[in-house]
Design a protein around this motif. Structure first.
Motif, PDB file in Angstrom:
ATOM      1  N   HIS A 112     -13.845 -26.406  22.774  1.00 34.48           N
ATOM      2  CA  HIS A 112     -14.126 -26.228  21.436  1.00 34.48           C
ATOM      3  C   HIS A 112     -15.361 -25.260  21.530  1.00 34.48           C
ATOM      4  O   HIS A 112     -15.379 -24.185  20.805  1.00 34.48           O
TER       5      HIS A 112
ATOM      6  N   THR B 271      -7.138 -28.395  23.710  1.00 32.39           N
ATOM      7  CA  THR B 271      -8.034 -27.913  22.856  1.00 32.39           C
ATOM      8  C   THR B 271      -8.412 -26.240  23.239  1.00 32.39           C
ATOM      9  O   THR B 271      -8.534 -25.914  24.226  1.00 32.39           O
TER      10      THR B 271
ATOM     11  N   HIS C 118      -8.766 -28.251  18.130  1.00 34.27           N
ATOM     12  CA  HIS C 118      -7.324 -28.791  18.921  1.00 34.27           C
ATOM     13  C   HIS C 118      -6.345 -27.977  18.487  1.00 34.27           C
ATOM     14  O   HIS C 118      -6.130 -27.464  17.465  1.00 34.27           O
TER      15      HIS C 118
HETATM   16 ZN   LIG Z   1     -12.224 -32.427  20.611  1.00 34.59          ZN
END
Ligand SMILES: [Zn+2]
Length: 462
Positions: free
Chosen positions: A361, A402, A426
């Motif tokens: 992320h 991700t 994701h």
């Molecule tokens: Zn995640």
């Protein structure tokens, strides 16, 4: 600064002091007074190489290019090539060669790329010691007694590739021979979150994103831990997330939304788990968890623990490896296995390496790889035990990928990887699944994530 049609070099000093020149006759000599009026030195790249900006400069071209840069640098002015290839690979190559001004038609893209590059490059200094499995029990038809399921949250193929490549080209994980790919779509979304993916793995049912152990209508679904507990298994969960995080929660809780932390915490307290290890003690401050679980303070305490133990490794989310988390994931994996082994009953242990996802992320290559190396150390403990035990099936997979992570460049010898990301979210790419031990062959092929649940049940059915 005058470029293009310029006066003769010898006349530079006749111009007002606010006017400078782009000096393009590097092959010739220049007087001191004219050099004072030079703002930048430029030359045509094509004189030295026909490189198109893909792959690498040839060794011969690189020498030619380095030579002219060195010559220009002696004049202590910024240096530029014109008519250059205009790509990320080229921008990076020129900047590494010491070219001061990058020629591009996409200045904003080029700036952003070079500016963010340090965060995209990982240089790894700490490694996973690769264990070579014996393969004696691998893929045998024997019924499985114990299950160790290890989930790397967000651990897609590029995450595994980059980690193996910086780790001298291999991991304990990459020794394994029974490999498959799983599809991760959730009931209501092409791209899953950890709640729906965790629920699919834990219950064999697709559900909506955000749902924890319930179907799309909100009705609780029995999970694998509840099922095997009834069959006499001891069960445990280890995570480098808060213990109420979506992935671990899918294996003990039943709530409509992953944000219902208090309800999930209460489900943990009322669960039939024998052991949990994770972060997030803060959530439990007013929940009297001590009535159900004996809370221990160190990995060592696991050695003397009886039944129903909990170990909070942090108040909130555990510290990432790159900020100083020690070897705790591998250590608690090893000690938890010993904890279950001495009970002489079959066991089911879930181990989650949660923060591979977090750094996906954040688009942080170093974070991904350091967490993934940490994960391989835990995998090593599980595989070593499986070899000694002979009745344990180890399954390693991910809930989803991700970051849309890819690895355009790197250097194996220097343990260096340049990561690239297509998203801070994701992706729907299939993720690898590896298995080792009796019945490991059940896990080869390409299938839905829900199948993992049924394959586990099949492996332990007598
Ligand atoms: Zn995640």
């Amino acid at each position: 600064m005058i470029s293009g049609n310029r006066p003769e070099i010898k006349n530079y000093s006749n111009y007002p002091n606010y006017i400078y020149f782009d000096y393009q006759e590097i092959q010739d000599s220049i007087s001191k007074s004219s050099l004072k009026k030079v703002a930048m030195i430029s030359t045509a790249f094509k004189q030295f190489s026909n490189w198109n900006g893909k792959g690498r400069l040839t060794h011969i071209d690189k020498q030619k290019v380095e030579k002219i840069i060195k010559k220009a640098k002696k004049l202590k002015k910024p240096f530029r090539f014109w008519a250059t290839p205009d790509s990320k690979t080229a921008w990076k190559a020129f900047s590494e060669l010491g070219v001061d001004i990058i020629n591009t038609d996409k200045p904003a893209k080029c700036f952003n790329y070079l500016n963010e590059l340090p965060q995209k490059i990982a240089e790894i200094k700490s490694f996973s010691k690769v264990y070579t499995p014996t393969f004696k029990i691998n893929s045998s038809k024997k019924t499985v007694k114990n299950i160790i399921l290890l989930i790397g949250d967000g651990n897609g193929l590029s995450q595994i590739s980059s980690t193996a490549l910086v780790n001298n080209g291999e991991l304990t994980l990459t020794q394994l021979k029974d490999i498959g790919l799983i599809k991760t779509q959730s009931a209501d979304d092409f791209t899953t979150d950890s709640a729906a993916a965790g629920t699919a793995l834990a219950t064999g049912k697709k559900t909506n994103n955000r749902a924890i152990g319930v179907n799309p209508k909100g009705k609780p679904i029995k999970n694998i831990i509840e099922i095997v507990s009834e069959q006499g298994f001891n069960t445990g969960i280890i995570t480098t997330d808060e213990i109420t995080g979506a992935t671990p929660a899918a294996f003990y809780a039943h709530q409509k939304d992953r944000s219902q932390k208090n309800e999930i915490a209460t489900d943990l307290i009322n669960s039939n788990l024998n052991l949990f290890v994770g972060g997030g003690s803060a959530t439990f401050e007013n929940l009297a968890i001590e009535n159900k679980f004996r809370l221990i303070k160190s990995t060592n305490d696991l050695k003397k623990a009886n039944n129903k133990v909990g170990f909070f490794i942090s108040k909130k989310k555990p510290t990432p490896v790159q900020n100083g988390r020690d070897n705790i994931l591998a250590e608690v994996t090893k000690e938890s296995i010993a904890f279950f082994k001495q009970k002489q009953k079959p066991f089911f242990l879930l181990v989650e390496a949660a923060q591979i996802d977090s750094f996906g992320h954040y688009n942080d290559t170093n974070g991904i790889i350091t967490e993934s190396i940490d994960f391989d150390k835990a995998i090593t403990e599980a595989i070593k035990f499986a070899d000694k035990d002979g009745e344990t099936l180890v399954i390693i997979t991910a809930d989803h990928e991700t970051g849309g992570f890819s690895i355009p460049q790197g250097n194996i010898k220097n343990h260096l990887i340049e990561g690239s990301f297509t998203t801070n979210d994701h992706t729907a790419t299939m993720v690898p699944i590896f298995a080792y031990g009796p019945q490991s062959h059940l896990f080869t092929g390409v299938y839905e994530n829900t199948e993992v649940f049924f394959k586990i049940l099949k492996s332990i059915s007598k």
